[in-house]
Structure formats: C-alpha cells, structure tokens
Design a protein around this motif. Sequence first.
Motif, mmCIF file in Angstrom:
data_model
loop_
_atom_site.group_PDB
_atom_site.id
_atom_site.type_symbol
_atom_site.label_atom_id
_atom_site.label_comp_id
_atom_site.label_asym_id
_atom_site.label_seq_id
_atom_site.Cartn_x
_atom_site.Cartn_y
_atom_site.Cartn_z
ATOM 1 N N VAL A 204 0.837 -1.203 0.000
ATOM 2 C CA VAL A 204 0.000 0.000 0.000
ATOM 3 C C VAL A 204 0.871 1.251 0.000
ATOM 4 O O VAL A 204 0.596 2.220 -0.707
ATOM 5 C CB VAL A 204 -0.948 -0.008 1.216
ATOM 6 C CG1 VAL A 204 -1.721 1.302 1.316
ATOM 7 C CG2 VAL A 204 -1.921 -1.183 1.118
ATOM 8 N N ALA A 205 1.943 1.220 0.793
ATOM 9 C CA ALA A 205 2.848 2.374 0.844
ATOM 10 C C ALA A 205 3.461 2.650 -0.519
ATOM 11 O O ALA A 205 3.584 3.804 -0.945
ATOM 12 C CB ALA A 205 3.940 2.136 1.887
ATOM 13 N N ALA A 206 3.866 1.593 -1.201
ATOM 14 C CA ALA A 206 4.531 1.758 -2.497
ATOM 15 C C ALA A 206 3.627 2.415 -3.532
ATOM 16 O O ALA A 206 4.097 3.159 -4.403
ATOM 17 C CB ALA A 206 5.018 0.408 -3.004
ATOM 18 N N THR A 207 2.329 2.154 -3.449
ATOM 19 C CA THR A 207 1.391 2.728 -4.407
ATOM 20 C C THR A 207 0.748 4.011 -3.881
ATOM 21 O O THR A 207 -0.077 4.615 -4.569
ATOM 22 C CB THR A 207 0.280 1.718 -4.756
ATOM 23 O OG1 THR A 207 -0.409 1.347 -3.556
ATOM 24 C CG2 THR A 207 0.871 0.475 -5.395
ATOM 25 N N GLY A 208 1.118 4.397 -2.660
ATOM 26 C CA GLY A 208 0.525 5.588 -2.047
ATOM 27 C C GLY A 208 1.329 6.839 -2.328
ATOM 28 O O GLY A 208 2.198 6.888 -3.198
ATOM 29 N N ARG A 209 1.069 7.860 -1.538
ATOM 30 C CA ARG A 209 1.706 9.171 -1.726
ATOM 31 C C ARG A 209 1.603 9.936 -0.411
ATOM 32 O O ARG A 209 0.955 9.469 0.536
ATOM 33 C CB ARG A 209 0.985 9.947 -2.839
ATOM 34 C CG ARG A 209 -0.479 10.178 -2.541
ATOM 35 C CD ARG A 209 -1.269 10.831 -3.662
ATOM 36 N NE ARG A 209 -2.604 11.176 -3.162
ATOM 37 C CZ ARG A 209 -3.634 10.352 -3.184
ATOM 38 N NH1 ARG A 209 -3.512 9.139 -3.705
ATOM 39 N NH2 ARG A 209 -4.806 10.729 -2.678
ATOM 40 N N ASN A 210 2.204 11.105 -0.368
ATOM 41 C CA ASN A 210 2.015 12.049 0.730
ATOM 42 C C ASN A 210 1.484 13.341 0.126
ATOM 43 O O ASN A 210 2.222 14.076 -0.533
ATOM 44 C CB ASN A 210 3.323 12.303 1.488
ATOM 45 C CG ASN A 210 3.111 13.206 2.696
ATOM 46 O OD1 ASN A 210 2.092 13.881 2.817
ATOM 47 N ND2 ASN A 210 4.088 13.246 3.591
ATOM 48 N N ASP A 211 0.208 13.610 0.339
ATOM 49 C CA ASP A 211 -0.421 14.795 -0.258
ATOM 50 C C ASP A 211 0.085 16.098 0.329
ATOM 51 O O ASP A 211 -0.179 17.173 -0.230
ATOM 52 C CB ASP A 211 -1.948 14.716 -0.093
ATOM 53 C CG ASP A 211 -2.577 13.690 -1.029
ATOM 54 O OD1 ASP A 211 -2.007 13.452 -2.115
ATOM 55 O OD2 ASP A 211 -3.626 13.119 -0.672
ATOM 56 N N LEU A 212 0.794 16.031 1.454
ATOM 57 C CA LEU A 212 1.347 17.248 2.051
ATOM 58 C C LEU A 212 2.749 17.563 1.541
ATOM 59 O O LEU A 212 3.299 18.623 1.857
ATOM 60 C CB LEU A 212 1.368 17.120 3.579
ATOM 61 C CG LEU A 212 0.003 16.967 4.253
ATOM 62 C CD1 LEU A 212 0.167 16.877 5.764
ATOM 63 C CD2 LEU A 212 -0.931 18.112 3.885
#
Length: 278
Positions: A204-212
């Motif tokens: 999940v982390a690998a396909t995620g992001r940090n919107d901030l």
Amino acid sequence: MTAIVETAPAKINLALHVRRRRADGYHELETLFAFCRDGDTVTVALAEVDRLTLTGPFAAVLAGEAQEDNLVTRAARRFCERFGVAGGHAITLDKHLPVASGIGGGSADAAATLRALARLHGVALDHADLFSLAADLGADVPACLLGRTARGEGKGDALQPLPPLGEVPVLLVNPGVAVSTAAVFGRWDGVDRGPLGEGAAMDVAATGRNDLEPPARALARQIDDVLALLQAAPGVELARMSGSGATCFAIFASTHARDAAALAARTQGWWELPTFLR
C-alpha cells in the motif's frame, strides 16, 4: 517505586492521503503509521512537586517554551485529572528528535508520558480513557500511544492495527528546518486524489503518496535536496516525506545501503537517524 522509562519512538507516515477539510477544522485523512526503534526518551518518577527537565541535543529548542504549554506537561496534567491522581511527578524528556519535523516528536513524547504514568499508577495501557485522553491532546497522539504499525483514518486517530513490518532498515533525514503543520495544511490545494489502497502495508505504501509533500516543498525548498539524495541512493526501496515535513525517510534493502546514505546526508550537514522500523 523506581522511575519509569519509556521510549518515544519516531513516527513516520508511509503514506498520507488528504481527502477533504472537515467542518471541525481538521482534515479527513487516510494514512499508514509506522514506528522506528529509536527516538526520544521520557522518564517519570513520583515527586513532591511537578517538574519537567529537558535534556538531549534538541532540549534548547523547547527551553523557551512555557512548561504548561509542553505536550508532556499537558499529558501529565490531563492524566492526573482523568484518573484522580494526586501528588507530583518529576519528568525528564531526553530530546533527540528535531522539533516540528513531521515524525511525531511532541506527540510521541506525550504518548510516552501517558504510558509511563499508566505503568506508574496501575492503569492498563489499553484503557479506553487513556486513548480518549490521547485524542484530546492531538491527532497523532493515539497512534503514538498504540506505537505499532497501523492504518489511521478520520483525523488519523481512528486506528486499525496491522501486522508488524519486521526489522526494516530505514533512514530519517531532516535538512535543519522546522515546518509549521498549520502552514502546510493551509497550502494543501484541496484536491482529493483518491483513497489509500488495501493490502499489505508495504504494498500500500509503495502505491501511495504524501499529499502534504508538494505544499511542504513549496515552503521549504531544502526538502527537494533531501528527497533527491534519498531517491538516488543505491539500495533504496521507498523514499518519501513524512507527515507535514520537513523530515524525509528512506527504506533500504540492507543496513549497508542505509548507512552509506546516512553518511552522504551527514556530509551535507543534515540531521540523520539510521534506525529500523519496529
């Protein structure tokens, strides 16, 4: 009773999706929390009167703050009010994590204080009132009180524990700038870029992001340099900013690769912490 010592481990957001702004002023979040082996240390002992002692390399940053405004002091005061504890406590905060850096330093310190006080006064660490009290202190404090890999929703305080990640080598790097969480959220563009995925945490982390990350990078351009170094490091598996910044993290395939990147960061004059996810 002897003093109780609690580690306040650094928190990282493996991914952080901002979905919308809520009517209460908070933002609706979906995030993956993970915790490092190392961080600050909180020591609590019974005393005739309350006192807070600050030690460690980042103690001076907090020295000018009124003690009643420190999250550690507030956590202790709220604990005593909630659980009817009379008498004083001597608290020592050994501060090794940079302040206002996106790795939950203040929240982790508050959570460690709650755990230490709970152990000192015979309160169960999973007591519902303890987590309610943590939520009142800040959005990240419940996750730091739980202190394990978890999915967070709502303000980040609706927690779903996840399986441990194991001894994963990780490097934290901060370029020496403090970034205001409120300022970063204030510059979020309001665009919902979709939910966090489902499955194993690292997938999940690998396909995620940090919107901030984009608004934080606009406020502190040094973050660009940190991410460039980490993303180009041999053996890196994931590099991203944590929380609202400015600390970034990188997960590595080996401790050797992590330590080489730590040396490169050190030569830039940046704060770095080679550690492990726990």
